[in-house]
Design an enzyme around this catalytic site. Structure first.
Site, PDB file in Angstrom:
ATOM      1  N   GLU A   1      -1.613  -9.501   6.563  1.00  0.00           N
ATOM      2  CA  GLU A   1      -0.565  -9.095   6.447  1.00  0.00           C
ATOM      3  C   GLU A   1       0.612  -9.339   7.534  1.00  0.00           C
ATOM      4  O   GLU A   1       0.189  -9.575   7.939  1.00  0.00           O
ATOM      5  CB  GLU A   1      -0.380  -7.415   6.712  1.00  0.00           C
TER       6      GLU A   1
ATOM      7  N   ASP B   1      -3.452  -5.979  10.194  1.00  0.00           N
ATOM      8  CA  ASP B   1      -3.021  -5.623   9.372  1.00  0.00           C
ATOM      9  C   ASP B   1      -1.529  -5.693  10.459  1.00  0.00           C
ATOM     10  O   ASP B   1      -1.802  -6.611  11.316  1.00  0.00           O
ATOM     11  CB  ASP B   1      -3.183  -3.789   9.774  1.00  0.00           C
TER      12      ASP B   1
HETATM   13  C1  GLC Z   1       0.779  -2.145   8.421  1.00  0.00           C
HETATM   14  C2  GLC Z   1       0.207  -1.374   7.591  1.00  0.00           C
HETATM   15  C3  GLC Z   1       0.882   0.421   7.838  1.00  0.00           C
HETATM   16  C4  GLC Z   1       1.195   0.374   8.267  1.00  0.00           C
HETATM   17  C5  GLC Z   1       1.560  -0.395   9.518  1.00  0.00           C
HETATM   18  C6  GLC Z   1       0.674   0.075  10.948  1.00  0.00           C
HETATM   19  O1  GLC Z   1       2.278  -2.208   7.982  1.00  0.00           O
HETATM   20  O2  GLC Z   1      -0.193  -1.790   6.206  1.00  0.00           O
HETATM   21  O3  GLC Z   1       1.089   0.682   6.623  1.00  0.00           O
HETATM   22  O4  GLC Z   1       1.896   2.047   9.104  1.00  0.00           O
HETATM   23  O5  GLC Z   1       0.898  -1.654   9.753  1.00  0.00           O
HETATM   24  O6  GLC Z   1      -0.451   0.370  11.134  1.00  0.00           O
END
Ligand code: GLC
Length: 553
Positions: free
Chosen positions: A270, A216
């Site tokens: 991500e 993440d």
């Molecule tokens: C990422 C996740 C999102 C979350 C953020 C903070 O972007 O996909 O849903 O709110 O991180 O953890």
């Protein structure tokens, strides 16, 4: 000792061309009737997922969490949130999924933890100067009485990225950094305890059979320790907290850890970064295996834009020998049936275009065409739960039922992400549409639209032309298509630049018509699948907003 199977896995690792289905546990299926999805609900529907034809399941966080950000505020990585079940449920789920041939990817959130995490509780209780505070970013405030935040950073969710604490003796204390909600304090990755703990968490899940992790907010854990002010209008290089060079050390170390397993575990990032060169750094051979292709997701349904992003993706990935991914939707973005039905069909976090006029019939038609286009590109593919049912963004959730911290922290100026997180419709003709049992004591945690009666899995099952039937057919064909396995890809010459035509190996051809006019079909091809069920190849022309898979003899 390596087995023959291990060797085969290393030659063609599963993640290179896998179709990975994202399960958002809160909204998938509620077995106990509390209105919130749970792991038993997922276990009951594993045969549905295996039957859909996906290769792997990625679970948004299922760990113990106060759910301030729907589980992305983790209080304990080694426990399952009681709303979702128990560790034994997760272990059973992993074993059952494996028995059905499905891999499992769990979500790891290195940038922050929950403010209920024992480390943060201890840091608050110990007061300024304590070693426990060095696991986070605690700083005295500016101004004569420390009444101003230590710098001007803004939270991704709106408002300042700092919150002031109260000392154990009740006096106003230091501030702590949270790039997301105040309930998500940022970790200090310069502290070795933070590194060791995350590696131990990775081992915990890899030892339980997880085949990979989704990482993440992967560009954000490293910070400039001087914590300088930051003017987004005149950004300094390097950025004080996004994509800093030292973040890569974290993933090199994780890669070594993942490679020590047999078969090796996969790291999926991500990585929201506009610069394709900086993006590719995360995919160097000793870092992550793959990363989500957000440039593709952000792109409008426009031939020139898509062609550009496909070329940029293929070349940036080729520069590091990595396998691309193709993503249309996830739990943070407006569902693509809705996006593609709008005049501006692009996505941006600052551009949610809430309640702009939307033609859902057009969006649905394009979503079908988009699926065949994306599935035919070389690399992996992501499906966000409910996409296979043709779900659209729910835009009329009443304000008092909205849960997303983005909605609350921006005072509703940004409506947030609840609209793509509404619980799935499984069966029946009215809410909860089989999401919860008939005996449920609570309504689904977000209200489902009555119109979803026609979208339930039950209503679509076996129905020719339904979105669900279309996904099943496309995924089965893709799995059996040898030409789609290798990374071969070549654009075919076309007269109309609004037609995207390319070939893969073994005579496989994909043709997507994004022009308002019909497009001629290439001669000497036969049809494998069309996104428009009524398409008749005998006409020799492909209608607008249609994609076909063809084969040359
Ligand atoms: C990422 C996740 C999102 C979350 C953020 C903070 O972007 O996909 O849903 O709110 O991180 O953890």
């Amino acid at each position: 000792m390596a087995t023959a199977n291990d060797t085969a896995a290393q030659q063609s690792p599963w993640w290179r061309d896998a179709v990975i289905y994202q399960v958002y546990p809160r909204s998938f299926a509620d077995s106990d009737g509390d209105g919130v999805g749970d792991l038993t609900g997922v276990r009951e529907r594993l045969p549905y997922l295996a039957g859909l034809g996906v290769d792997a399941l990625w679970f948004s966080p299922w760990y113990a969490s106060p759910q301030a950000d729907a589980g992305y505020d983790v209080a304990d990585y080694r426990r399952i949130d009681p709303a979702f079940g128990t560790l034994a449920d997760a272990e059973a789920l992993i074993a059952e999924a494996h028995a059905l041939g499905l891999k499992i990817v769990v979500d790891i959130v290195p940038n922050h933890v929950s403010d209920r995490h024992p480390w943060f509780r201890e840091a608050l209780a110990c007061g300024p100067g304590a070693e426990a505070r060095d696991l986070f970013w605690f700083r005295p405030g500016r101004g004569p009485a420390g009444e101003l935040p230590p710098n001007d950073w803004q939270s991704v969710f709106g408002g300042p990225a700092w919150t002031r604490t109260t000392n154990p003796d009740g006096t106003p204390g230091e501030w702590y950094l949270h790039l997301f909600a105040p309930e998500q304090p940022d970790l200090n990755w310069n502290n070795t305890k933070v590194r060791e703990e995350h590696e131990s968490v990775l081992r915990f899940w890899f030892d339980r059979g997880a085949d990979g992790v989704r990482i993440d907010s992967a560009t954000m854990p490293a910070k400039d320790p001087a914590l300088p002010d930051f003017d987004p209008a005149a950004p300094p290089l390097p950025h004080p907290y996004i994509d800093r060079d030292d973040v890569h050390g974290i993933y090199r170390s994780w890669r070594a850890l993942a490679e020590a397993y047999s078969p090796p575990r996969a790291l999926i990032g991500e990585v929201w970064l506009a610069d394709p060169v900086r993006f590719a750094h995360y995919l160097r051979p000793d870092e992550m295996h793959t990363a989500f292709n957000f440039d593709y997701l952000n792109s409008p349904w426009d031939p020139a834009a898509l062609r550009t992003v496909i070329d940029a993706t293929l070349s940036s990935h080729a520069s590091v020998g990595a396998s691309p991914t193709w993503v249309l939707s996830n739990h943070d973005v407006t569902r693509h049936v809705t996006r593609y039905g709008r005049a501006d069909s692009s996505f941006g976090h600052a551009l949610r275009q809430h309640r702009t006029p939307t033609n859902l019939a057009l969006g649905t038609r394009r979503a079908r065409a988009a699926l065949l286009l994306a599935l035919a590109l070389p690399g992996g593919h992501y499906i966000y739960q409910g996409e296979e049912l043709g779900l659209w963004e729910v835009e009329d959730i009443p304000d008092d039922l909205r849960q997303d911290p983005i909605f609350h922290r921006t005072g509703g100026t940004d409506v947030g992400r609840d609209g793509c997180r509404v619980p799935l419709p499984w069966s029946g003709d009215r809410p909860p549409f089989g999401f919860s049992p008939d005996t449920a004591q609570a309504a689904p945690w977000l209200p489902q639209p009555a119109q979803w009666a026609s979208c339930t899995a039950e209503a679509q099952d076996g129905r020719p032309g339904s979105m669900l039937t279309f996904y099943r057919t496309a995924l089965a064909l893709r799995r059996g298509e040898p030409g789609l396995r290798a990374l071969d890809f070549r654009w075919l010459p076309v007269d109309d630049p609004a037609v995207l035509a390319f070939t893969r190996a073994d005579g496989f051809v994909c043709l997507a018509n994004l022009s308002p006019a019909p497009a001629p079909l290439p001669p000497d091809t036969h049809l494998l699948l069309a996104s428009d069920v009524d398409f008749d190849p005998a006409t020799g022309h492909l209608p607008p907003d249609t994609t076909v898979w063809l084969r040359r003899p």
